[in-house]
Design an enzyme around this catalytic site. Sequence first.
Site, mmCIF file in Angstrom:
data_model
loop_
_atom_site.group_PDB
_atom_site.id
_atom_site.type_symbol
_atom_site.label_atom_id
_atom_site.label_comp_id
_atom_site.label_asym_id
_atom_site.label_seq_id
_atom_site.Cartn_x
_atom_site.Cartn_y
_atom_site.Cartn_z
ATOM 1 N N ASP A 1 103.703 127.325 86.751
ATOM 2 C CA ASP A 1 102.407 126.719 87.076
ATOM 3 C C ASP A 1 102.449 126.074 88.465
ATOM 4 O O ASP A 1 103.522 125.829 89.035
ATOM 5 C CB ASP A 1 102.099 125.667 86.001
ATOM 6 N N CYS B 1 100.785 131.068 87.520
ATOM 7 C CA CYS B 1 99.617 130.286 87.124
ATOM 8 C C CYS B 1 99.433 129.222 88.196
ATOM 9 O O CYS B 1 100.411 128.716 88.748
ATOM 10 C CB CYS B 1 99.915 129.634 85.767
ATOM 11 N N ASP C 1 91.989 128.946 83.534
ATOM 12 C CA ASP C 1 92.070 127.964 82.452
ATOM 13 C C ASP C 1 90.843 128.044 81.568
ATOM 14 O O ASP C 1 90.826 127.492 80.467
ATOM 15 C CB ASP C 1 92.158 126.547 83.033
HETATM 16 C C1 DGJ Z 1 97.361 124.189 84.051
HETATM 17 C C2 DGJ Z 1 97.493 125.519 83.372
HETATM 18 O O1 DGJ Z 1 96.603 126.422 83.877
HETATM 19 C C3 DGJ Z 1 97.333 125.314 81.869
HETATM 20 O O2 DGJ Z 1 97.344 126.551 81.219
HETATM 21 C C4 DGJ Z 1 98.429 124.428 81.392
HETATM 22 O O3 DGJ Z 1 99.658 125.069 81.549
HETATM 23 C C5 DGJ Z 1 98.403 123.104 82.145
HETATM 24 N N1 DGJ Z 1 98.386 123.302 83.558
HETATM 25 C C6 DGJ Z 1 99.583 122.262 81.774
HETATM 26 O O4 DGJ Z 1 99.662 121.133 82.524
#
Ligand code: DGJ
Length: 755
Positions: A481, A529, A551
């Site tokens: 992420d 991500c 998200d």
């Molecule tokens: C942002 C991501 O896009 C979510 O799916 C999740 O992993 C959160 N961060 C966790 O902090």
Amino acid sequence: MPIIFNEKTKEFHLYNKNISYIFTILKNNQLGHLYYGEKIKHRESFEHLLRTTPRALTVCQFEGDMDFSLDYIKQEYSTYGTSDYNEGTFQIKQENGSIVTIFEYTNHKIYAGKPKVMDGKMPATYVEKDEEAVTIEILLTDQLINTELILTYTIYEQRNVITRNAKFINNGNEKLTLVRALSACVEFDNKEFEMIQLSGAWARERHIEKRLLTSGIQSISSTRGASSASHNPFIALKKNDTTEHVGEVYGFNLVYSGNFLAQVEVNHYDITSVTMGINPLNFEWILQSGEEFQTPEVVMVYSHQGLNHMSQTFHDLYRERLIRGRWKEEICPVLINNWEATYFDFNEEKIVSLAKDAKEVGVELFVLDDGWFKGRNNDKTSLGDWFVDTEKLPNGIDGLAKKINEIGMKFGLWIEPEMINKISELYKKHPDWVINTPNRRDSHGRNQYVLDFSRKEVVDYIYNMLAQILEKAPIAYIKWDMNRSISEPYSRGLTPNKQGEIMHRYILGVYDLYERLTTNFPDVLFESCASGGGRFDPGMLYYAPQAWTSDDTDAVERLKIQYGTSLVYPIKTMGSHVSASPNHQIGRATSLSTRANTAYFGTFGYELDINKCTSVEKEQIKKQIKFFKKYSKLIQGGDFYRLESPFEKDGNLVSWMVISKDKKEAILGIYQVLVKPNPKFEKFKLKGLNPDFEYQIDNMTRTFFGDELMNVGLIFSDTMGENDTIILDVEQGKFPMGKFGAGDYSSQIFVLKAK
Ligand code: DGJ
């Protein structure tokens, strides 16, 4: 070899069976552009394509000669300063303060195959066999500053694809500063195009936007440190009458995950200059004597069969020659992620209980998201401290992973390696590792700060921490992420005169960490991500074959996001999960079947508290997973067709399909956003079928030939389906009006099989 150099006319013709790209050595020894588009026959000379008819008040390069002005002669790698008044592709500041350069043709080499970019330190498309592509490297030299510029073009034999990049080598004695170093420039004769871009924001990434070109500059960019949710590093120029399936379009995609610029400048003769590369804003790269700089790669796709064909060309290239490693061929496992089920509030017992229920319905991989490391009970703390929180997980990550394995599932883990919270052991030890500017306030994003990945020691430290976790526990998947944009850009690892290098060096650091992890842990599946789809770009796909698309897991919003993303990126790369209803991001309630019907067109997984699902829902999920697994090869390896756009007309009916390469099997998805009273009669024309194949659609009694389905279409009915018309799915008991109208957010999937 599909690259011809004509010694006499000094022209280069790059071609394959579908495209031609032609340029020449101009009389000032720079490179002039002649043509890019549908394949044309080679001829002895294309000289007549060069327009040198004088125009009033242009500035000309040679005394007594009124013809030669870069104001209207199209170029291959343009620069401001010598009769071209556009912003140009590059600019080099010299010690005397001048920015004027003259790079003249010196020589070239043509060879089979495709070289790496920066010796593999930057992501790029590749070939598996040299016969797949031909490359030309053109060496140009600026004698005055003894500097070389190498323009590299690769044309694929069997794809409508040309890739480009540029390299600067300072062989002189003075210090040079690159203040603009874009990757490529393509100039067109006129501005009769619409520019397409994929723009948006968090939770509404990659919506398709279009605008007619007009005089001056139109551009999209990122200054955030990541390619960003605001704009994807992609633009296309299409003719005004080009549709999804007919007409000309030129697509440009930068294989880069940091700050970028994609610019179209239309000058006063309507000459239209497309340039793309690293964003020049806050960019300055010092080239000392003997040093070199190579730009990222631009992938250029030409299609004369509309946008959908352009997309399929990108999809095939990225699936086959961008993604690497084991997961290129293998079907990624169906996963469940605990984020929307628990957020930070979980313990081992809860995770195991989720995993057990998930296993029962057929999920193959359990992903533990944010919150598993020391003290991470909210988003204010602990990033940087990649030690397990033993209060939540007393048996450690390895203990939990083993338990998940015993249940019969693989185990995956979330990380955010580029970030740090000020409340962390790492910050206490290394406050100087944060990107911020001395004596200025640090802005935060989600309470967190960015680690200075332009410094090798920072990347080394994070690598070692992560490698220890991966070595110790049986981890099959990593979700990487990245949850904030960079601000106050400044690196304590760089001297003051090199601060303009930080943003590019940062992303090189990210690539370095990815390369080390993917090389040393080749079986791990990585999903990138950045708060959802904030770094969905080909640079990332080179390392991580799938990306969390957004998200926003609402099925209706996902129609737009996935539809837009498919303009460039294969559905195989789009992380797509069925989440709870009402949806956590926007509160919309949709049926379980509509949520799955959208998520099927992606990597497919779940992100909800499965312990809370009823037995009826669990049965439905079981069937959904069975369905996806049965068709996952087709979904992930087939050709994707967009049929009805959520961005056009009123966007109320959306539809797409995927068909196997042999055209024997297809899956069609049809989605209705809002039900309409007393509606019109709709039908859907399918695409890509074999006109002569006879298709069976689900259990319909009637069969259809491909030509009928493509030319007449499938008749759509909103009633409970008589006469083999298609209907939208109606949830049992949720259908208030009896026979008519399938309800809001309804959808249906159809499987077509050739007899
Ligand atoms: C942002 C991501 O896009 C979510 O799916 C999740 O992993 C959160 N961060 C966790 O902090």
